[in-house]
Design a protein around this motif. Sequence first.
Motif, PDB file in Angstrom:
ATOM      1  N   GLN A 118       3.263 -12.005  -5.997  1.00 28.82           N
ATOM      2  CA  GLN A 118       4.557 -11.279  -6.123  1.00 28.82           C
ATOM      3  C   GLN A 118       4.430 -10.341  -7.196  1.00 28.82           C
ATOM      4  O   GLN A 118       3.931 -10.681  -8.234  1.00 28.82           O
ATOM      5  CB  GLN A 118       5.601 -12.207  -6.449  1.00 28.82           C
ATOM      6  CG  GLN A 118       5.741 -13.381  -4.929  1.00 28.82           C
ATOM      7  CD  GLN A 118       6.853 -13.893  -5.160  1.00 28.82           C
ATOM      8  OE1 GLN A 118       7.425 -14.295  -6.514  1.00 28.82           O
ATOM      9  NE2 GLN A 118       7.437 -14.997  -4.166  1.00 28.82           N
ATOM     10  N   ILE A 127       8.590  -7.958  -4.655  1.00 25.34           N
ATOM     11  CA  ILE A 127       7.473  -7.267  -3.519  1.00 25.34           C
ATOM     12  C   ILE A 127       6.496  -8.392  -3.417  1.00 25.34           C
ATOM     13  O   ILE A 127       5.749  -8.930  -4.193  1.00 25.34           O
ATOM     14  CB  ILE A 127       7.082  -5.888  -4.090  1.00 25.34           C
ATOM     15  CG1 ILE A 127       8.037  -4.845  -4.459  1.00 25.34           C
ATOM     16  CG2 ILE A 127       5.970  -5.507  -2.622  1.00 25.34           C
ATOM     17  CD1 ILE A 127       7.442  -3.657  -5.167  1.00 25.34           C
ATOM     18  N   ASN A 128       6.634  -8.882  -2.126  1.00 23.48           N
ATOM     19  CA  ASN A 128       5.796  -9.961  -1.797  1.00 23.48           C
ATOM     20  C   ASN A 128       4.432  -8.989  -1.530  1.00 23.48           C
ATOM     21  O   ASN A 128       4.443  -8.438  -0.237  1.00 23.48           O
ATOM     22  CB  ASN A 128       6.150 -10.680  -0.596  1.00 23.48           C
ATOM     23  CG  ASN A 128       7.282 -11.517  -0.845  1.00 23.48           C
ATOM     24  OD1 ASN A 128       7.184 -12.276  -1.970  1.00 23.48           O
ATOM     25  ND2 ASN A 128       8.473 -11.683  -0.278  1.00 23.48           N
ATOM     26  N   THR A 130       1.471  -9.943  -0.252  1.00 18.60           N
ATOM     27  CA  THR A 130       0.717 -10.265   1.122  1.00 18.60           C
ATOM     28  C   THR A 130       1.553  -9.454   2.198  1.00 18.60           C
ATOM     29  O   THR A 130       0.730  -9.342   3.459  1.00 18.60           O
ATOM     30  CB  THR A 130       0.736 -11.631   1.608  1.00 18.60           C
ATOM     31  OG1 THR A 130       2.349 -12.066   1.197  1.00 18.60           O
ATOM     32  CG2 THR A 130       0.004 -12.546   0.377  1.00 18.60           C
ATOM     33  N   ASP A 131       2.717  -8.925   2.191  1.00 18.07           N
ATOM     34  CA  ASP A 131       3.366  -8.274   3.107  1.00 18.07           C
ATOM     35  C   ASP A 131       2.908  -6.628   3.016  1.00 18.07           C
ATOM     36  O   ASP A 131       3.081  -6.127   4.234  1.00 18.07           O
ATOM     37  CB  ASP A 131       4.937  -8.455   3.080  1.00 18.07           C
ATOM     38  CG  ASP A 131       5.318  -9.918   3.156  1.00 18.07           C
ATOM     39  OD1 ASP A 131       4.756 -10.629   3.734  1.00 18.07           O
ATOM     40  OD2 ASP A 131       6.510 -10.074   2.705  1.00 18.07           O
ATOM     41  N   LEU A 132       2.322  -6.081   2.088  1.00 17.11           N
ATOM     42  CA  LEU A 132       2.028  -4.858   2.037  1.00 17.11           C
ATOM     43  C   LEU A 132       0.604  -4.690   2.570  1.00 17.11           C
ATOM     44  O   LEU A 132      -0.299  -5.506   2.605  1.00 17.11           O
ATOM     45  CB  LEU A 132       1.754  -4.453   0.531  1.00 17.11           C
ATOM     46  CG  LEU A 132       3.150  -4.271  -0.540  1.00 17.11           C
ATOM     47  CD1 LEU A 132       2.579  -3.642  -1.641  1.00 17.11           C
ATOM     48  CD2 LEU A 132       4.071  -3.066   0.103  1.00 17.11           C
ATOM     49  N   LYS A 133       0.664  -3.761   3.547  1.00 13.22           N
ATOM     50  CA  LYS A 133      -0.613  -3.378   3.992  1.00 13.22           C
ATOM     51  C   LYS A 133      -1.585  -2.641   3.361  1.00 13.22           C
ATOM     52  O   LYS A 133      -1.188  -1.758   2.494  1.00 13.22           O
ATOM     53  CB  LYS A 133      -0.484  -2.922   5.466  1.00 13.22           C
ATOM     54  CG  LYS A 133       0.236  -3.552   6.479  1.00 13.22           C
ATOM     55  CD  LYS A 133       0.599  -2.761   7.758  1.00 13.22           C
ATOM     56  CE  LYS A 133       1.442  -3.686   8.816  1.00 13.22           C
ATOM     57  NZ  LYS A 133       1.382  -2.888   9.998  1.00 13.22           N
ATOM     58  N   SER A 136      -0.849   1.205   1.664  1.00 16.25           N
ATOM     59  CA  SER A 136       0.534   1.328   1.931  1.00 16.25           C
ATOM     60  C   SER A 136       1.315   1.742   0.536  1.00 16.25           C
ATOM     61  O   SER A 136       0.681   1.167  -0.218  1.00 16.25           O
ATOM     62  CB  SER A 136       1.224   0.368   2.725  1.00 16.25           C
ATOM     63  OG  SER A 136       1.137  -0.926   1.927  1.00 16.25           O
ATOM     64  N   ASN A 138       4.805   1.443  -2.074  1.00 13.90           N
ATOM     65  CA  ASN A 138       5.930   1.238  -2.193  1.00 13.90           C
ATOM     66  C   ASN A 138       6.697   1.868  -3.537  1.00 13.90           C
ATOM     67  O   ASN A 138       5.968   1.920  -4.639  1.00 13.90           O
ATOM     68  CB  ASN A 138       6.039  -0.209  -2.293  1.00 13.90           C
ATOM     69  CG  ASN A 138       7.615  -0.747  -2.379  1.00 13.90           C
ATOM     70  OD1 ASN A 138       8.365  -0.574  -3.176  1.00 13.90           O
ATOM     71  ND2 ASN A 138       7.983  -1.929  -1.403  1.00 13.90           N
ATOM     72  N   LYS A 147      -1.141  -0.753  -2.310  1.00 15.79           N
ATOM     73  CA  LYS A 147      -1.946  -1.799  -2.167  1.00 15.79           C
ATOM     74  C   LYS A 147      -3.318  -1.329  -1.652  1.00 15.79           C
ATOM     75  O   LYS A 147      -3.505  -0.306  -0.772  1.00 15.79           O
ATOM     76  CB  LYS A 147      -1.370  -2.681  -0.739  1.00 15.79           C
ATOM     77  CG  LYS A 147      -2.344  -3.917  -0.535  1.00 15.79           C
ATOM     78  CD  LYS A 147      -2.087  -4.937  -1.446  1.00 15.79           C
ATOM     79  CE  LYS A 147      -3.021  -6.274  -0.832  1.00 15.79           C
ATOM     80  NZ  LYS A 147      -2.159  -6.698   0.134  1.00 15.79           N
TER      81      LYS A 147
END
Length: 386
Positions: A118, A127-128, A130-133, A136, A138, A147
């Motif tokens: 995180q 911001i997690n 693992t959810d970012l590709k 990508s 943010n 990421k």
Amino acid sequence: MTEEELKSLLERYANEQCTADEKRLVEAWLNHLEGQSDWSWRDEQHLQLMKARIAQRIEEQKVPVKKIKRIKRYYQLLAIAASFLLIGSGIVLWKHYEEKPLVADHVIALPDQIGGAQLRMSNGTVINLTDLKEGSFNQQGVATIKKEKGNSLVYAVQDQTKEIPLADQWNTLRIPAGTTYQLTLPDGSKVWLNACSELTFPTVFGKESRNVRLKGEAYFEVASQARQPFVVEANGSTVSVLGTAFNISAYSDEPQVLTTLTGGSVAVSLGEHRLVLTPGEQAKADISNRQLGKARVDPEVFLAWKGDYFVFDDLDIQSIMHQVSRWYNTEVVFQGLIPTKKFGGTFSRTKPIEELLSYLEKLGNMHFKLENDSYFKKERRIVVMP
């Protein structure tokens, strides 16, 4: 062939005393075993770790040069042989030590449960990662978070020349058990974070210095900026540099903060004490006793985690289990009197925990039991028994 026969054959081979048939047998055997595995004794990273430890052991013996060459060759062969014999588990254990007095019961708590990696921004946004590709972006105010391939993150500031009142606002990157992460900071410095670690850094670096705060362990490659020193605060100690590479281990459940220098120069401070390191030296800051000292070490031992290896260098079982707990995300409970025998060896962190415990059990005259925690059903507990 028994283990003793193998050692005898390798010794004759190392001393060039074996027959031509025996020489062909040894070389064919090594080549065959290498071809049957996914691990190679020619793997540079693993080989350098092995060579460094062998070289240090030989140096400690202080024997004549000619004898050193023979010993070095012999122990390289023994290490290679041992690695192939234990290849399925990824473990190479080269030495274990005599038992010392026993110690009492002890518990190593389950690491903090934070889920995946995180990034907590200064405004409270989480911001997690693992959810970012991969690839990508943010956007968070003046900062962009990208990421990259694998567990790699780039934090950049759009315009650091503006007078933005954000130097006293801090972001925190938190890494859970069982994983590592790399972070690139706005100045180009790179930080690798080990499991169960946190790095807190300002939204924008100040003009006079680049300050960060570390909990846990990290390896730094600091971009050189002569007028803006890079300062790491870690569990009461401070490391100040201009541009260099070093490792800091500052876990709250460990008695010392270890700063290991691989290149350049760093100044380590603890209260009124201060010392300067040169490459290959390690500072040991004893937080409770407020003492600071340094010694020469093999840096590869303390950087092995970056390559997903444990390297145990003369460690007792409690010290080993602290590392195991953080990587495999387990609580560790010691029951009864536990021997403080010392171990040395290398183990791949990509292998199952059961394999590591199995070999430690054989060598350490102790027993391990894996069980589920009654509350966290998916979490495990390791019980260590004499």
